[in-house]
Design an enzyme around this catalytic site. Structure first.
Site, PDB file in Angstrom:
ATOM      1  N   ARG A   1       0.741  -1.057  -0.122  1.00  0.00           N
ATOM      2  CA  ARG A   1       0.082  -0.058   0.075  1.00  0.00           C
ATOM      3  C   ARG A   1       0.972   1.125  -0.031  1.00  0.00           C
ATOM      4  O   ARG A   1       2.047   1.188   0.347  1.00  0.00           O
ATOM      5  CB  ARG A   1      -0.841   0.061   1.214  1.00  0.00           C
ATOM      6  CG  ARG A   1      -1.980  -1.245   1.357  1.00  0.00           C
ATOM      7  CD  ARG A   1      -2.688  -1.293   2.749  1.00  0.00           C
ATOM      8  NE  ARG A   1      -3.358  -2.261   2.572  1.00  0.00           N
ATOM      9  CZ  ARG A   1      -3.264  -3.459   3.366  1.00  0.00           C
ATOM     10  NH1 ARG A   1      -2.020  -3.631   3.917  1.00  0.00           N
ATOM     11  NH2 ARG A   1      -4.080  -4.410   3.301  1.00  0.00           N
TER      12      ARG A   1
ATOM     13  N   LYS B   1      -1.965  -2.613   7.981  1.00  0.00           N
ATOM     14  CA  LYS B   1      -3.009  -1.986   8.585  1.00  0.00           C
ATOM     15  C   LYS B   1      -3.182  -2.595  10.110  1.00  0.00           C
ATOM     16  O   LYS B   1      -2.883  -3.646  10.273  1.00  0.00           O
ATOM     17  CB  LYS B   1      -4.218  -2.142   8.233  1.00  0.00           C
ATOM     18  CG  LYS B   1      -4.336  -1.404   6.615  1.00  0.00           C
ATOM     19  CD  LYS B   1      -5.763  -1.574   5.911  1.00  0.00           C
ATOM     20  CE  LYS B   1      -6.096  -0.674   4.824  1.00  0.00           C
ATOM     21  NZ  LYS B   1      -7.267  -1.003   4.329  1.00  0.00           N
TER      22      LYS B   1
ATOM     23  N   HIS C   1      -2.473   2.520  -5.811  1.00  0.00           N
ATOM     24  CA  HIS C   1      -3.223   1.219  -5.637  1.00  0.00           C
ATOM     25  C   HIS C   1      -3.388   0.363  -6.794  1.00  0.00           C
ATOM     26  O   HIS C   1      -3.641  -0.857  -6.835  1.00  0.00           O
ATOM     27  CB  HIS C   1      -4.774   1.621  -4.891  1.00  0.00           C
ATOM     28  CG  HIS C   1      -5.047   0.721  -3.747  1.00  0.00           C
ATOM     29  ND1 HIS C   1      -4.157   0.500  -2.829  1.00  0.00           N
ATOM     30  CD2 HIS C   1      -6.069  -0.447  -3.965  1.00  0.00           C
ATOM     31  CE1 HIS C   1      -4.824  -0.506  -1.963  1.00  0.00           C
ATOM     32  NE2 HIS C   1      -5.856  -0.853  -2.654  1.00  0.00           N
TER      33      HIS C   1
ATOM     34  N   ARG D   1      -0.929  -2.090  -7.296  1.00  0.00           N
ATOM     35  CA  ARG D   1      -1.095  -3.326  -6.339  1.00  0.00           C
ATOM     36  C   ARG D   1      -2.177  -4.023  -6.958  1.00  0.00           C
ATOM     37  O   ARG D   1      -1.839  -5.470  -6.940  1.00  0.00           O
ATOM     38  CB  ARG D   1      -1.708  -2.623  -5.070  1.00  0.00           C
ATOM     39  CG  ARG D   1      -1.796  -3.841  -3.832  1.00  0.00           C
ATOM     40  CD  ARG D   1      -2.219  -2.834  -2.654  1.00  0.00           C
ATOM     41  NE  ARG D   1      -3.169  -3.654  -1.594  1.00  0.00           N
ATOM     42  CZ  ARG D   1      -2.578  -4.427  -0.629  1.00  0.00           C
ATOM     43  NH1 ARG D   1      -1.403  -4.345  -0.400  1.00  0.00           N
ATOM     44  NH2 ARG D   1      -3.343  -5.119   0.322  1.00  0.00           N
TER      45      ARG D   1
ATOM     46  N   HIS E   1      -4.002  -9.001   3.532  1.00  0.00           N
ATOM     47  CA  HIS E   1      -5.458  -9.032   3.642  1.00  0.00           C
ATOM     48  C   HIS E   1      -5.697  -9.961   4.740  1.00  0.00           C
ATOM     49  O   HIS E   1      -5.381 -10.974   4.695  1.00  0.00           O
ATOM     50  CB  HIS E   1      -6.245  -9.370   2.296  1.00  0.00           C
ATOM     51  CG  HIS E   1      -6.174  -8.289   1.445  1.00  0.00           C
ATOM     52  ND1 HIS E   1      -6.712  -7.065   1.394  1.00  0.00           N
ATOM     53  CD2 HIS E   1      -5.808  -8.360   0.089  1.00  0.00           C
ATOM     54  CE1 HIS E   1      -6.465  -6.222   0.438  1.00  0.00           C
ATOM     55  NE2 HIS E   1      -6.068  -7.101  -0.398  1.00  0.00           N
TER      56      HIS E   1
ATOM     57  N   TYR F   1     -10.147 -10.920  -7.367  1.00  0.00           N
ATOM     58  CA  TYR F   1      -9.119 -10.833  -8.555  1.00  0.00           C
ATOM     59  C   TYR F   1      -9.410 -12.322  -9.397  1.00  0.00           C
ATOM     60  O   TYR F   1      -9.093 -12.137 -10.341  1.00  0.00           O
ATOM     61  CB  TYR F   1      -7.802 -11.160  -7.943  1.00  0.00           C
ATOM     62  CG  TYR F   1      -7.321  -9.700  -7.216  1.00  0.00           C
ATOM     63  CD1 TYR F   1      -7.053  -8.556  -8.023  1.00  0.00           C
ATOM     64  CD2 TYR F   1      -7.016  -9.753  -5.766  1.00  0.00           C
ATOM     65  CE1 TYR F   1      -6.972  -7.278  -7.493  1.00  0.00           C
ATOM     66  CE2 TYR F   1      -6.644  -8.803  -5.057  1.00  0.00           C
ATOM     67  CZ  TYR F   1      -6.566  -7.537  -5.917  1.00  0.00           C
ATOM     68  OH  TYR F   1      -6.333  -6.508  -5.321  1.00  0.00           O
TER      69      TYR F   1
END
Length: 250
Positions: free
Chosen positions: A104, A128, A202, A205, A228, A237
């Site tokens: 990110r 995160k 992004h 990514r 994630h 995806y």
């Protein structure tokens, strides 16, 4: 009207007014979520009847993430090689690192030199919620980083000692480069390479995830690489790049 007199019909009328304003299903879902949280609080605090719990969320269609083709990525990477100044080299290293690791943008700008684990070939990333993950660094990327640190990092940090991987001097203080600054850098590189300037960090990514999946990576590996928490997040995806499946099947 007092809050205690608010009925389910009132809440539905409010949502109906919003619908007439053509707000998206996503925005409508956020409004309903806010109402549910507020009335749950009101019910516990003032004994207000919670009519919001009967509201139903609209079906939100998941948008497929925009990504670049491998050819467009090559054009973008090549355009970053034209500037051989310390700043130009830094921009090139940031672009390469962003794509090959799938970081990110905030993770990229906050990287420290100590996050590069030279002995194992991994990058320690603070994701995160303070969650750390280990991202593999290809040999070519490690060489690029080593050359950058040995030849250009000191110039960019104005010979001041810092652990920031991508330092800038701002108000006489060494700080990490900002997200906004790299957005501007990427925008200029896109213009140079003939790509839309609306491309964001992004998108790189998303591009990496798509390219890896197309070349045989499994979803679990992709989940770990991208950081994630839920596998369902990367399942989108599987719907992105399916054109090659016909060829494989044939």
């Amino acid at each position: 009207r007092p809050l205690i007199d608010c009925s389910l019909a009132d809440l539905k009328e409010f949502l109906h007014v919003l619908k007439k304003q053509n707000i998206s299903a996503t925005s409508s879902a956020r409004k309903i979520s806010s109402l549910k949280h507020f009335f749950t609080f009101a019910a516990s605090r003032w004994n207000v009847e919670n009519h919001a719990e009967q509201l139903i969320f609209p079906k939100v269609q998941k948008k497929l993430p925009h990504y670049l083709s491998e050819h467009d990525i090559e054009k973008l990477l090549q355009s970053s090689q034209q500037d051989s100044s310390p700043v130009g080299v830094r921009n090139k290293v940031m672009l390469y690192l962003l794509y090959v690791t799938g970081l990110r943008i905030t993770e990229l700008t906050q990287l420290a030199t100590s996050a590069i684990l030279w002995d194992t070939g991994f990058l320690k990333v603070e994701g995160k919620g303070g969650k750390q993950r280990m991202v593999p660094l290809p040999e070519g990327m490690r060489m690029l980083l080593r050359d950058y640190l040995e030849k250009y990092h000191s110039t960019l940090s104005h010979s001041r000692k810092t652990d920031y991987l991508f330092p800038i001097l701002y108000a006489k203080t060494i700080r990490p480069i900002t997200r906004q600054a790299f957005w501007g850098i990427l925008k200029q590189l896109c213009i140079k390479s003939g790509l839309p300037k609306s491309i964001s960090p992004h998108h790189l990514r998303h591009s990496l995830a798509t390219h890896l999946l197309k070349r045989g990576a499994d979803l679990r590996s992709l989940q770990i690489l991208l950081g994630h928490e839920n596998l369902s997040t990367v399942q989108i995806y599987t719907h992105v790049e399916t054109s090659h499946l016909r060829t494989i099947y044939d």
